[in-house]
Design an enzyme around this catalytic site. Structure first.
Site, PDB file in Angstrom:
ATOM      1  N   ALA A   1       0.971  -1.045   0.072  1.00 23.16           N
ATOM      2  CA  ALA A   1       0.101  -0.121   0.018  1.00 23.16           C
ATOM      3  C   ALA A   1       0.914   1.208   0.028  1.00 23.16           C
ATOM      4  O   ALA A   1       0.818   1.973   0.893  1.00 23.16           O
ATOM      5  CB  ALA A   1      -0.851  -0.022   1.396  1.00 23.16           C
ATOM      6  N   LEU A   2       1.754   1.343  -0.847  1.00 19.81           N
ATOM      7  CA  LEU A   2       2.972   2.191  -1.090  1.00 19.81           C
ATOM      8  C   LEU A   2       2.438   3.550  -0.994  1.00 19.81           C
ATOM      9  O   LEU A   2       1.341   4.010  -1.681  1.00 19.81           O
ATOM     10  CB  LEU A   2       3.790   1.742  -2.296  1.00 19.81           C
ATOM     11  CG  LEU A   2       4.572   0.486  -2.240  1.00 19.81           C
ATOM     12  CD1 LEU A   2       5.473   0.346  -3.158  1.00 19.81           C
ATOM     13  CD2 LEU A   2       5.381   0.252  -0.693  1.00 19.81           C
TER      14      LEU A   2
ATOM     15  N   GLY B   1       5.459   8.169   2.237  1.00 19.74           N
ATOM     16  CA  GLY B   1       6.523   7.647   3.120  1.00 19.74           C
ATOM     17  C   GLY B   1       7.514   6.925   2.649  1.00 19.74           C
ATOM     18  O   GLY B   1       8.719   6.764   2.801  1.00 19.74           O
ATOM     19  N   HIS B   2       7.018   5.755   2.082  1.00 19.31           N
ATOM     20  CA  HIS B   2       7.864   4.742   1.659  1.00 19.31           C
ATOM     21  C   HIS B   2       8.561   5.432   0.428  1.00 19.31           C
ATOM     22  O   HIS B   2       9.860   4.922   0.211  1.00 19.31           O
ATOM     23  CB  HIS B   2       6.845   3.644   0.795  1.00 19.31           C
ATOM     24  CG  HIS B   2       6.034   2.964   1.879  1.00 19.31           C
ATOM     25  ND1 HIS B   2       4.444   2.895   1.828  1.00 19.31           N
ATOM     26  CD2 HIS B   2       6.047   1.914   2.986  1.00 19.31           C
ATOM     27  CE1 HIS B   2       3.989   2.088   2.633  1.00 19.31           C
ATOM     28  NE2 HIS B   2       4.921   1.758   3.572  1.00 19.31           N
TER      29      HIS B   2
ATOM     30  N   GLN C   1      11.144   7.227  10.641  1.00 12.27           N
ATOM     31  CA  GLN C   1      10.981   7.493  12.048  1.00 12.27           C
ATOM     32  C   GLN C   1       9.744   7.479  12.334  1.00 12.27           C
ATOM     33  O   GLN C   1       9.229   7.390  13.847  1.00 12.27           O
ATOM     34  CB  GLN C   1      11.288   9.055  12.196  1.00 12.27           C
ATOM     35  CG  GLN C   1      11.645   9.224  13.632  1.00 12.27           C
ATOM     36  CD  GLN C   1      11.691  10.886  13.865  1.00 12.27           C
ATOM     37  OE1 GLN C   1      12.246  11.602  13.306  1.00 12.27           O
ATOM     38  NE2 GLN C   1      11.062  11.088  14.931  1.00 12.27           N
ATOM     39  N   LYS C   2       8.602   7.495  11.645  1.00  9.06           N
ATOM     40  CA  LYS C   2       7.259   7.166  12.104  1.00  9.06           C
ATOM     41  C   LYS C   2       7.139   6.047  13.010  1.00  9.06           C
ATOM     42  O   LYS C   2       6.521   6.071  13.895  1.00  9.06           O
ATOM     43  CB  LYS C   2       5.999   7.025  10.878  1.00  9.06           C
ATOM     44  CG  LYS C   2       4.855   7.376  11.045  1.00  9.06           C
ATOM     45  CD  LYS C   2       3.917   6.557  10.201  1.00  9.06           C
ATOM     46  CE  LYS C   2       2.884   6.108  10.998  1.00  9.06           C
ATOM     47  NZ  LYS C   2       2.911   4.610  10.675  1.00  9.06           N
ATOM     48  N   ASP C   3       7.901   5.172  12.578  1.00  6.88           N
ATOM     49  CA  ASP C   3       7.858   3.847  13.603  1.00  6.88           C
ATOM     50  C   ASP C   3       9.243   3.628  14.159  1.00  6.88           C
ATOM     51  O   ASP C   3      10.006   3.076  14.001  1.00  6.88           O
ATOM     52  CB  ASP C   3       7.633   2.605  12.752  1.00  6.88           C
ATOM     53  CG  ASP C   3       6.443   2.542  11.876  1.00  6.88           C
ATOM     54  OD1 ASP C   3       5.393   2.098  12.521  1.00  6.88           O
ATOM     55  OD2 ASP C   3       6.462   3.069  10.970  1.00  6.88           O
TER      56      ASP C   3
ATOM     57  N   GLN D   1      10.260   0.793  16.182  1.00  9.19           N
ATOM     58  CA  GLN D   1      10.647  -0.300  15.226  1.00  9.19           C
ATOM     59  C   GLN D   1      12.205   0.036  14.858  1.00  9.19           C
ATOM     60  O   GLN D   1      13.054  -0.890  14.955  1.00  9.19           O
ATOM     61  CB  GLN D   1       9.935  -0.442  14.162  1.00  9.19           C
ATOM     62  CG  GLN D   1      10.300  -1.259  12.746  1.00  9.19           C
ATOM     63  CD  GLN D   1       9.264  -1.300  11.769  1.00  9.19           C
ATOM     64  OE1 GLN D   1       8.411  -2.078  11.979  1.00  9.19           O
ATOM     65  NE2 GLN D   1       9.478  -0.242  10.971  1.00  9.19           N
TER      66      GLN D   1
ATOM     67  N   SER E   1       0.302   7.232   6.500  1.00  4.12           N
ATOM     68  CA  SER E   1       0.430   5.663   6.707  1.00  4.12           C
ATOM     69  C   SER E   1      -0.727   4.935   6.061  1.00  4.12           C
ATOM     70  O   SER E   1      -1.502   5.486   5.545  1.00  4.12           O
ATOM     71  CB  SER E   1      -0.141   5.698   8.286  1.00  4.12           C
ATOM     72  OG  SER E   1      -0.338   4.333   8.741  1.00  4.12           O
TER      73      SER E   1
HETATM   74  P1  AMP Z   1       5.050  -0.090   6.654  1.00  2.00           P
HETATM   75  O1  AMP Z   1       4.603  -0.614   5.203  1.00  2.00           O
HETATM   76  O2  AMP Z   1       3.777   0.733   7.343  1.00  2.00           O
HETATM   77  O3  AMP Z   1       5.424  -1.344   7.294  1.00  2.00           O
HETATM   78  O4  AMP Z   1       6.192   0.869   6.606  1.00  2.00           O
HETATM   79  C1  AMP Z   1       7.417   0.489   5.974  1.00  2.00           C
HETATM   80  C2  AMP Z   1       8.658   1.436   6.058  1.00  2.00           C
HETATM   81  O5  AMP Z   1       8.140   2.716   5.678  1.00  2.00           O
HETATM   82  C3  AMP Z   1       9.004   1.501   7.707  1.00  2.00           C
HETATM   83  O6  AMP Z   1      10.434   1.747   7.964  1.00  2.00           O
HETATM   84  C4  AMP Z   1       8.029   2.790   8.076  1.00  2.00           C
HETATM   85  O7  AMP Z   1       8.503   3.376   9.165  1.00  2.00           O
HETATM   86  C5  AMP Z   1       8.430   3.728   6.847  1.00  2.00           C
HETATM   87  N1  AMP Z   1       7.250   4.552   6.685  1.00  2.00           N
HETATM   88  C6  AMP Z   1       5.826   4.452   6.810  1.00  2.00           C
HETATM   89  N2  AMP Z   1       5.127   5.506   6.863  1.00  2.00           N
HETATM   90  C7  AMP Z   1       6.067   6.723   6.711  1.00  2.00           C
HETATM   91  C8  AMP Z   1       6.100   7.847   6.690  1.00  2.00           C
HETATM   92  N3  AMP Z   1       4.955   8.790   6.772  1.00  2.00           N
HETATM   93  N4  AMP Z   1       7.189   8.663   6.699  1.00  2.00           N
HETATM   94  C9  AMP Z   1       8.460   8.088   6.553  1.00  2.00           C
HETATM   95  N5  AMP Z   1       8.535   6.623   6.611  1.00  2.00           N
HETATM   96  C10 AMP Z   1       7.358   5.868   6.752  1.00  2.00           C
END
Ligand code: AMP
Length: 282
Positions: free
Chosen positions: A32-33, A36-37, A148-150, A153, A185
């Site tokens: 669900a790119l 942020g990704h 940094q959002k996570d 993690q 997100s």
């Molecule tokens: P996810 O697909 O939610 O597991 O996220 C994958 C990566 O993208 C993780 O390292 C997240 O921290 C990063 N990520 C998700 N949302 C954001 C965002 N808004 N800004 C920066 N990185 C993000």
């Protein structure tokens, strides 16, 4: 752009890149790119010969009552977006190829995994550490990129790398936000229009407390209270899981300001769990 689904083929392709001296930059995602990704992808592309993005909704990091089944899956759009962004390899394994019937080995970063989000999502970070460790072994990246959002993690992966002598350089990239401040997100797609408006309270609260601290407010008990009051004032927030000021090194709550201070919160709007954080550097 290559799409690889088999962990064995991914490993062989990585070996060839290593042999040729091409560094691999790795961006693990659940798909669900979004922007942020993509910010992680751009960073990876600027520092490596080859950029690999994984898309894997990891069953091991979801609790039994969590949203594994309804987690947004937009694979066609993800492929198109990755291609447009210049990703070299999309690694999209299926769960069976990652977790065999005899799978029995988990990686647990003790302590850190139980704090903040870990207290509300038992086993979540064990699932995260395990899959990231497996992906590091499959891909052998030189660098890996997290958001940094996570924040928690990122810390857990950093400790995993250190404790298990994994040869990967971790980079944590800034949180990308919508115009109104909401951290982007994949789960934001669950929010209806009213909830989407309410969700901006997280950023507004973090920003306001951060500004107050920078302006000289040093009573963290008052700051925490104020933070919780601001969140409580939003009627659509159904639960505040945590909201406070923490050490970015230990994730423990702090009562006196340090050089770096982590403002972090997790709330529910309806049954949708949202997190956000901000580092205040003095
Ligand atoms: P996810 O697909 O939610 O597991 O996220 C994958 C990566 O993208 C993780 O390292 C997240 O921290 C990063 N990520 C998700 N949302 C954001 C965002 N808004 N800004 C920066 N990185 C993000």
């Amino acid at each position: 752009m290559k799409i690889i689904r088999s962990p064995e083929i991914m490993h062989e392709v990585s070996k060839i890149h290593l042999f040729e001296g091409t560094t691999i930059g790795f961006v693990p995602t659940m798909g669900a790119l979004h922007e942020g990704h993509m910010s992680l992808v751009r960073k990876a592309k600027s520092e490596n010969g080859v950029t690999v993005v994984s898309i894997f909704v990891n069953p091991a990091q979801f609790g039994p009552s969590e949203d594994f089944d309804k987690y947004p899956r937009t694979i066609e759009a993800d492929i198109e977006r990755s291609q447009r962004e210049g990703v070299d390899i999309l690694f999209i394994p299926d769960a069976k190829s990652i977790y065999s019937d005899t799978f029995a080995t988990y990686v647990n970063v003790a302590g850190l995994s139980d704090k903040l989000c870990g207290a509300f999502r038992r086993g979540h970070f064990t699932g995260v550490a395990t899959i990231i460790c497996k992906f590091f072994n499959i891909l052998m990246p030189a660098r890996a990129y997290f958001g940094q959002k996570d924040f928690q993690q990122g810390m857990i992966i950093s400790r995993l790398i250190k404790d298990l002598n994994i040869n990967v350089k971790l980079t944590v990239c800034p949180t990308v936000r919508e115009k109104d401040g909401l951290a982007i997100s994949s789960r934001n797609s669950y929010l209806n229009a009213q909830q989407r408006r309410a969700a901006t309270v997280l950023y507004r609260t973090l920003l306001s407390i951060s500004q107050a601290i920078k302006a000289g407010d040093s009573n963290l008990i008052v700051a925490k209270k104020e933070m919780n009051n601001m969140l409580k004032a939003e009627p659509l927030i159904s639960e505040i899981q945590y909201a406070g000021i923490y050490s970015p090194d230990t994730l423990d709550e702090i009562f006196e300001l340090e050089k770096e201070n982590l403002l972090a919160t997790s709330v529910r709007i309806g049954d949708i769990r949202l997190i956000d954080n901000m580092i205040v550097t003095l």
